[in-house]
Structure formats: C-alpha cells, structure tokens
Design an enzyme around this catalytic site. Structure first.
Site, PDB file in Angstrom:
ATOM      1  CG  HIS A 191      -3.555  -5.199   3.080  1.00 23.26           C
ATOM      2  ND1 HIS A 191      -3.040  -4.366   2.117  1.00 23.26           N
ATOM      3  CD2 HIS A 191      -3.970  -6.316   2.420  1.00 23.26           C
ATOM      4  CE1 HIS A 191      -3.139  -4.954   0.932  1.00 23.26           C
ATOM      5  NE2 HIS A 191      -3.701  -6.129   1.091  1.00 23.26           N
ATOM      6  CG  ASP A 203      -1.685  -1.323   1.320  1.00 25.34           C
ATOM      7  OD1 ASP A 203      -2.494  -1.586   0.426  1.00 25.34           O
ATOM      8  OD2 ASP A 203      -1.442  -2.099   2.264  1.00 25.34           O
TER       9      ASP A 203
END
Ligand SMILES: NC(=O)c1ccc[n+]([C@@H]2O[C@H](COP(=O)([O-])OP(=O)(O)OC[C@H]3O[C@@H](n4cnc5c(N)ncnc54)[C@H](O)[C@@H]3O)[C@@H](O)[C@H]2O)c1
Ligand SMILES: O=C(O)C[C@H](O)C(=O)O
Length: 333
Positions: free
Chosen positions: A188, A160
């Site tokens: 996440h 990410d």
C-alpha cells in the site's frame, strides 16, 4: 437480531478514519444487520476526552446493534477478548520525517499491539492493519504475536482496489458495480501494482475484458496505474488531510467480505502473508487477489502474469523486502 455479541477493537478511535468507521460498524455494514457488537475503542491518553464525545454520539445514534462500549487508553483493557482488531492508530508522518523514522516509530507501536493480541485477545482474533506503512506494520504485529495464526493478519489495500475500480468505471462510462476483478498487487504505497488484466466489465453486450471495453492500452498501462498509485497523496494535497471516509468504507468492505464471504467468481484485494505465490517473497504481507468463504481467504491461483506485470510485482516486492529488513532491525535493537 442475534443474541451473540462480538467484541470489535478499533485503535486510533478518536481519529479521522474512526469517526466514519465506528458508525459503519454500528449500522451493521461490516458484520451484518443482525450482528450485535461490543466496541473496544483505544486511543492515546490525550484523546480519551475526545472519545467520550464519540461515545455520546454513538448513544445519540440509537443503534440497536451496539451492545456495549469500552473507551480506554490501556492496551490490555482494549485488546482483552476481542474477536476482531482493526488497527488504525499509528504515528502520522510529520513534515521532513524520513520513511525509516516513521517505520521505527510505528514498529514500536505494532510490536506492543502484536504482543497484546497474543496475550489478551481471542485465540482466533482476525486482524486488519490500516495505519501506515500498513503492510509492514501488519508484519511486525504478526511476528510479535506468538501463537496467533499468521493467516489472521491482514492489511488494507481495498481502498486502492476501490480507487482502481472507480477510475476504470469513469473511463468506461459505466457504473462501478459493473467493474469486476481489478487487482492490487504488493505494497500500500506508490509502488503498488493496480492490474486490470484479469478484470472485466458487465456491458449491455455481455461480460467484456477491461482491455477490450476501454481500448486504450496507453492509458491502462500509464495514467491509470499512476493515478491509483498516487491517489492517497493527491487526496492529502487537496484536503490537507489524508483520506478518511473512503478509507473507512474500504475497511468496512474488507472486513465484511473476509467474515461474510465474497460473491461467486469475485476477487478482492487484501494484504495477506505471502506463501510465495506469483514469485513473491514468502512471509511478506503482500496484497493479492483473494476469495473468501467461511471466514477464511484463499489467494487466487493460476492467473496469467506477463513480463509487464512480472516487473511491477517485483518492484513492489523489493520495496516490501527492504521495509521488512529495516523493521526487523528495529525490533532486534
Ligand atoms: N491503508 C490504507 O489504505 C490507509 C488509508 C488512509 C489512511 N491510512 C493510515 O491510517 C492511519 C490513521 O489515519 P487517520 O486519518 O485516522 O489519522 P488521525 O491522525 O486522524 O488519527 C489517528 C489516531 O490514532 C491515535 N493513535 C496514535 N498512536 C496510537 C496508539 N499507539 N494507540 C492508539 N491510538 C493511537 C491518534 O491519537 C489519533 O487519534 C494513518 O497511519 C494513515 O496514514 C491508511
Ligand atoms: O497515502 C497516504 O499516506 C494516505 C493513505 O495511505 C491513502 O492511501 O490515502
């Protein structure tokens, strides 16, 4: 080349991510160009024949750093004496499957693997969980691994962070290497908070805050955040498979920095056990900005958090609290 050999476990070793990841380890990208490795490759019994093909390819790559390879579907054999455990294998979400069902299937896997870490692995084994839901799977492994230090459990949010840095670089028209200290907070999942506010870009004119360099607050507070939050789903929609090469690169970055250290002044994002910093719930596996040195990470403290950030941190924290409650309920059944 060092004579010492480290034992590195990769689960889900016959899967897509592993097919890139294993070769990054063999090349020395993860632990350094001098570090020899013994690979422990675990998958389910059905995939052991496929693993034999992966071993042939490792041999055919003629990697001097590979000291030995074990392939197995036996958890005890896989986890014995490992120094690093990269837990990629997990039950994938099937069409129509509820999030709770996925959590339940994976809770069972990570409970077994947590126990195996405690019973069979090196006492100071360092663990990275990648299989989804990564934060909560890491939490389950951590609570199931009596005696292994809780700070040795991490989950992957570096993908990410890499996605966020690239989006900023594309928007600013700079090389991604010039973008620093973009943070991923929380889970996440699509509630994660990609935060540019402490980051900067090295422009020809000098070190410049991202907000000043990009001058588009609407984009930074809107499309930037949602693009990063939904990037995993966008890759799946385009490829009909989830991200694999970029996930392997991020896993390599995460482990490299944890073991070999971060550059001076650089933050990286890792899912680690919360100590309550920034108003988060203690004991969750939560993604924070960290710095690493001597094989240890520390959560970066004292960053300014305004109301916008506070709200988004709370949203992702709340989701993780709810996942934890569901997971612990499954564990007690
Ligand atoms: N955290 C992240 O940033 C991130 C990014 C991408 C993918 N993921 C997740 O990583 C996981 C793996 O992705 P992939 O694309 O490699 O999937 P994949 O389906 O190609 O491979 C998974 C492998 O794990 C194996 N496996 C299943 N259960 C196992 C068990 N109990 N023990 C050992 N092996 C087992 C399967 O047989 C398969 O070979 C998925 O859960 C995916 O959602 C996480
Ligand atoms: O979003 C997903 O399910 C896949 C993966 O976690 C990703 O971020 O690419």
């Amino acid at each position: 080349m060092s004579n010492e050999v480290i034992n590195v476990l990769i689960t889900g070793a016959a899967g897509q991510i592993a097919y890139s990841l294993i070769f990054n380890v063999c090349k020395g990208d993860m632990f350094g160009a001098d570090q020899r490795v013994k690979l422990h490759l675990l998958d389910i019994p059905l995939m052991v024949d496929s693993l034999k093909g992966v071993v042939m390819e490792i041999q055919d790559g003629a990697y001097p750093l590979v000291a030995d390879i074990v392939i197995t579907a036996d958890v005890k054999e896989a986890f014995t004496d490992v120094h690093y455990a990269i837990l990629v294998g997990a039950m994938p979400r099937r069409e129509g499957m509820e999030r709770a069902e996925l959590l339940k299937a994976n809770a069972a896997i990570f409970k077994v693997q947590g126990k195996a870490l405690a019973e069979h692995s090196n006492k100071n084994v360092k663990v990275l969980v990648v299989g989804n839901p990564a934060n909560t799977n890491a939490l389950i492994a951590m609570v199931s691994a009596n005696g292994v230090p809780k700070e040795n459990f991490t989950c992957l949010t570096r993908l990410d962070q890499n996605r966020a840095k690239s989006q900023i670089a594309l928007k600013a028209g700079v090389n991604v290497k010039d973008v620093h200290n973009v943070i991923i907070w929380g889970n996440h999942s699509s509630t994660q908070y990609p935060d540019y506010r402490c980051g900067y870009i090295n422009l020809a004119s000098g070190k410049t805050p991202i907000g000043t360099a990009i001058k588009d607050e609407k984009w930074l507070q809107g499309d930037f955040i949602s693009t990063v939050q939904k990037r995993g789903a966008a890759v799946i929609a385009a490829r009909k498979l989830s991200s694999a090469a970029s996930a392997a690169k991020a896993i390599t970055d995460h482990m490299h920095d944890w073991v070999l250290g971060t550059a001076e002044g650089e933050y990286v994002s890792m899912g680690v056990i919360s100590d309550g910093s920034y108003g988060t719930s203690e004991g969750l596996i939560f993604s924070f900005p960290v710095k690493c040195a001597n094989g240890k990470y520390t959560i970066v403290q004292g960053l300014p958090i305004d109301d916008f950030s506070k709200n988004l941190i709370k949203t992702t924290n709340d989701e993780l609290v709810s996942e934890k409650t569901t997971a612990l309920q499954f564990l007690s059944e």
